[in-house]
Design a protein around this motif. Structure first.
Motif, PDB file in Angstrom:
ATOM      1  N   UNK A  77     -25.397 -15.488  15.745  1.00  0.00           N
ATOM      2  CA  UNK A  77     -25.029 -15.865  14.114  1.00  0.00           C
ATOM      3  C   UNK A  77     -23.594 -15.765  14.175  1.00  0.00           C
ATOM      4  N   UNK A  78     -23.026 -16.836  13.759  1.00  0.00           N
ATOM      5  CA  UNK A  78     -21.659 -17.027  13.475  1.00  0.00           C
ATOM      6  C   UNK A  78     -21.443 -18.496  12.277  1.00  0.00           C
ATOM      7  N   UNK A  79     -20.286 -18.304  11.775  1.00  0.00           N
ATOM      8  CA  UNK A  79     -19.864 -19.408  11.115  1.00  0.00           C
ATOM      9  C   UNK A  79     -18.278 -19.687  11.655  1.00  0.00           C
ATOM     10  N   UNK A  80     -18.305 -21.069  12.107  1.00  0.00           N
ATOM     11  CA  UNK A  80     -16.936 -21.243  12.627  1.00  0.00           C
ATOM     12  C   UNK A  80     -16.111 -22.095  11.599  1.00  0.00           C
ATOM     13  N   UNK A  81     -15.331 -21.719  10.749  1.00  0.00           N
ATOM     14  CA  UNK A  81     -14.451 -22.208   9.908  1.00  0.00           C
ATOM     15  C   UNK A  81     -13.403 -22.959  10.353  1.00  0.00           C
ATOM     16  N   UNK A 140     -13.772 -27.590   7.584  1.00  0.00           N
ATOM     17  CA  UNK A 140     -15.163 -27.761   8.251  1.00  0.00           C
ATOM     18  C   UNK A 140     -15.727 -26.579   8.857  1.00  0.00           C
ATOM     19  N   UNK A 141     -17.044 -26.394   8.587  1.00  0.00           N
ATOM     20  CA  UNK A 141     -17.824 -25.154   9.082  1.00  0.00           C
ATOM     21  C   UNK A 141     -18.858 -25.537   9.774  1.00  0.00           C
ATOM     22  N   UNK A 152      -9.817 -24.554   9.650  1.00  0.00           N
ATOM     23  CA  UNK A 152      -8.829 -24.832   8.482  1.00  0.00           C
ATOM     24  C   UNK A 152      -7.577 -25.324   9.095  1.00  0.00           C
ATOM     25  N   UNK A 153      -7.071 -25.967   8.410  1.00  0.00           N
ATOM     26  CA  UNK A 153      -5.469 -26.295   8.648  1.00  0.00           C
ATOM     27  C   UNK A 153      -4.430 -25.025   8.673  1.00  0.00           C
ATOM     28  N   UNK A 154      -3.668 -25.191   9.731  1.00  0.00           N
ATOM     29  CA  UNK A 154      -2.740 -23.900   9.911  1.00  0.00           C
ATOM     30  C   UNK A 154      -2.002 -23.963   8.830  1.00  0.00           C
ATOM     31  N   UNK A 155      -1.592 -22.866   8.134  1.00  0.00           N
ATOM     32  CA  UNK A 155      -0.644 -23.073   7.046  1.00  0.00           C
ATOM     33  C   UNK A 155      -1.136 -23.165   5.745  1.00  0.00           C
ATOM     34  N   UNK A 156      -2.598 -23.460   5.828  1.00  0.00           N
ATOM     35  CA  UNK A 156      -3.456 -24.020   4.583  1.00  0.00           C
ATOM     36  C   UNK A 156      -3.441 -22.750   3.725  1.00  0.00           C
ATOM     37  N   UNK A 157      -3.727 -23.079   2.303  1.00  0.00           N
ATOM     38  CA  UNK A 157      -3.968 -21.930   1.411  1.00  0.00           C
ATOM     39  C   UNK A 157      -5.245 -21.337   1.650  1.00  0.00           C
ATOM     40  N   UNK A 158      -6.296 -22.189   2.211  1.00  0.00           N
ATOM     41  CA  UNK A 158      -7.614 -21.525   2.439  1.00  0.00           C
ATOM     42  C   UNK A 158      -7.599 -20.419   3.780  1.00  0.00           C
ATOM     43  N   UNK A 159      -6.576 -20.869   4.689  1.00  0.00           N
ATOM     44  CA  UNK A 159      -6.510 -20.042   6.017  1.00  0.00           C
ATOM     45  C   UNK A 159      -5.878 -18.726   5.605  1.00  0.00           C
ATOM     46  N   UNK A 160      -4.798 -18.958   4.779  1.00  0.00           N
ATOM     47  CA  UNK A 160      -4.139 -17.636   4.233  1.00  0.00           C
ATOM     48  C   UNK A 160      -4.988 -16.915   3.701  1.00  0.00           C
ATOM     49  N   UNK A 161      -5.773 -17.264   2.525  1.00  0.00           N
ATOM     50  CA  UNK A 161      -6.909 -16.588   1.906  1.00  0.00           C
ATOM     51  C   UNK A 161      -7.608 -15.629   2.707  1.00  0.00           C
ATOM     52  N   UNK A 162      -8.090 -16.506   3.780  1.00  0.00           N
ATOM     53  CA  UNK A 162      -9.249 -15.465   4.818  1.00  0.00           C
ATOM     54  C   UNK A 162      -8.451 -14.417   5.333  1.00  0.00           C
ATOM     55  N   UNK A 220     -23.028 -11.713  10.268  1.00  0.00           N
ATOM     56  CA  UNK A 220     -22.530 -13.091  10.670  1.00  0.00           C
ATOM     57  C   UNK A 220     -21.147 -12.905  10.807  1.00  0.00           C
ATOM     58  N   UNK A 221     -20.984 -13.217  12.320  1.00  0.00           N
ATOM     59  CA  UNK A 221     -19.371 -13.219  12.638  1.00  0.00           C
ATOM     60  C   UNK A 221     -18.610 -14.380  12.042  1.00  0.00           C
ATOM     61  N   UNK A 222     -17.532 -14.188  11.346  1.00  0.00           N
ATOM     62  CA  UNK A 222     -16.868 -15.348  10.719  1.00  0.00           C
ATOM     63  C   UNK A 222     -15.636 -15.621  11.675  1.00  0.00           C
ATOM     64  N   UNK A 223     -15.504 -16.660  12.284  1.00  0.00           N
ATOM     65  CA  UNK A 223     -14.249 -17.319  13.001  1.00  0.00           C
ATOM     66  C   UNK A 223     -13.490 -18.301  12.407  1.00  0.00           C
ATOM     67  N   UNK A 224     -12.247 -18.247  12.133  1.00  0.00           N
ATOM     68  CA  UNK A 224     -11.533 -19.057  11.814  1.00  0.00           C
ATOM     69  C   UNK A 224     -10.583 -19.779  12.900  1.00  0.00           C
ATOM     70  N   UNK A 225     -10.658 -21.151  13.235  1.00  0.00           N
ATOM     71  CA  UNK A 225      -9.771 -21.831  13.915  1.00  0.00           C
ATOM     72  C   UNK A 225      -8.811 -22.439  12.847  1.00  0.00           C
ATOM     73  N   UNK A 226      -7.445 -22.035  13.410  1.00  0.00           N
ATOM     74  CA  UNK A 226      -6.540 -22.622  12.604  1.00  0.00           C
ATOM     75  C   UNK A 226      -6.013 -23.723  13.448  1.00  0.00           C
ATOM     76  N   UNK A 227      -5.952 -25.099  12.636  1.00  0.00           N
ATOM     77  CA  UNK A 227      -5.466 -26.338  13.583  1.00  0.00           C
ATOM     78  C   UNK A 227      -4.413 -27.106  12.742  1.00  0.00           C
ATOM     79  N   UNK A 228      -4.073 -28.172  13.704  1.00  0.00           N
ATOM     80  CA  UNK A 228      -3.333 -29.288  13.067  1.00  0.00           C
ATOM     81  C   UNK A 228      -4.123 -30.180  12.507  1.00  0.00           C
TER      82      UNK A 228
END
Length: 187
Positions: free
Chosen positions: A110-114, A100-101, A116-126, A57-65
Motif C-alpha cells: 500500500x502506497x501513494x506516489x505523489x 499526479x497521484x 509534484x514539481x520540484x520547487x512547487x508549493x505543494x512539494x515544500x508543504x509535504x 500507507x507509505x507516501x512517496x513524493x517524486x520531485x520532477x521537472x
C-alpha cells in the motif's frame, strides 16, 4: 477514492519501525522505473515521521521537472493513476499546484506516489509537514492522537479525509511558524 482492491476504511496504527525500510524498497523500485526523470524521491506523510501513528500507507513524493513525463513509465510498471480532482490539483498555503497521484499495482504494498514539481508549493508543504512533526514532539503526539480518535469515530476513509484536511491546515499554521523561527527550508 480507493480502487476496488484497496481499503475503504481508515485504520490508524501506532508507528512501525519497518516503515523507513519499506519506503527505501519502494524508492528503489521507483528509481528503476523512472530513472533520471525523478531525481528526488522523498518519504513524506505520516509514515515518514518516527513515533507518529499513521494509516500505514507509505507516501512517496517524486520531485520532477515535468509531471506528465512519468505517466507512461509508471503505468507501464503497474502503478494506477488516481482520477479524482483532489489527486490532480492541491492548494498549499494558498497556492494552487498541479500534481499526479498513483496507487500501487494490484497486490503491491500500500502506497501513494505523489508526483509534484520540484520547487512547487505543494512539494515544500509535504516536506514541511514531515520535518515539523519530526522536530516537535508535542505536535507529533497531538497529531497522532487526533488521527487515532478521528479514525475510531469516522472509520470510512472518505469521511476521515474530509475532517482531516481542514485540521491539517491548522497543523500547518504551526509548521509555518516553526519554519520561520528556525530558518527551515526544503532539502
Amino acid at each position: 477514492m480507493p480502487f476496488a482492491d484497496e481499503r475503504f476504511d481508515a485504520v490508524v496504527v501506532d508507528y512501525r519501525a519497518s516503515w523507513p525500510d519499506e519506503f527505501a524498497a519502494l524508492a528503489d523500485q521507483l528509481r528503476a522505473v523512472v530513472g533520471r526523470l525523478a531525481p528526488t524521491i522523498d518519504h513524506v506523510g505520516s509514515t515518514s515521521v518516527p513515533g507518529l501513528a499513521a494509516k500505514g500507507c507509505i507516501d512517496v513524493q517524486l520531485r520532477v521537472a515535468s509531471l506528465d513525463e512519468l505517466v507512461d513509465p509508471l503505468t507501464a510498471a503497474g502503478y494506477r493513476l488516481r482520477p479524482e480532482v483532489w489527486n490532480r490539483v492541491e492548494v498549499s498555503t494558498g497556492v494552487e499546484s498541479r500534481k499526479l497521484v498513483f496507487a500501487p499495482a494490484v497486490g503491491a504494498r500500500t502506497c501513494n506516489v505523489h508526483v509534484r514539481l520540484a520547487g512547487g508549493a505543494n512539494a515544500r508543504y509535504a516536506l514541511l509537514f514531515r520535518d515539523y512533526l519530526r522536530a516537535d514532539e508535542a505536535a507529533r503526539a497531538g497529531w497522532g492522537a487526533f488521527k487515532q480518535r478521528l479514525a475510531a469515530s469516522l472509520p470510512r476513509l472518505t469521511d476521515y479525509g474530509q475532517i482531516k484536511a481542514p485540521a491539517t491546515a491548522v497543523l500547518m499554521t504551526g509548521a509555518e511558524r516553526w519554519a520561520a523561527q528556525t530558518g527551515w527550508s526544503p532539502s
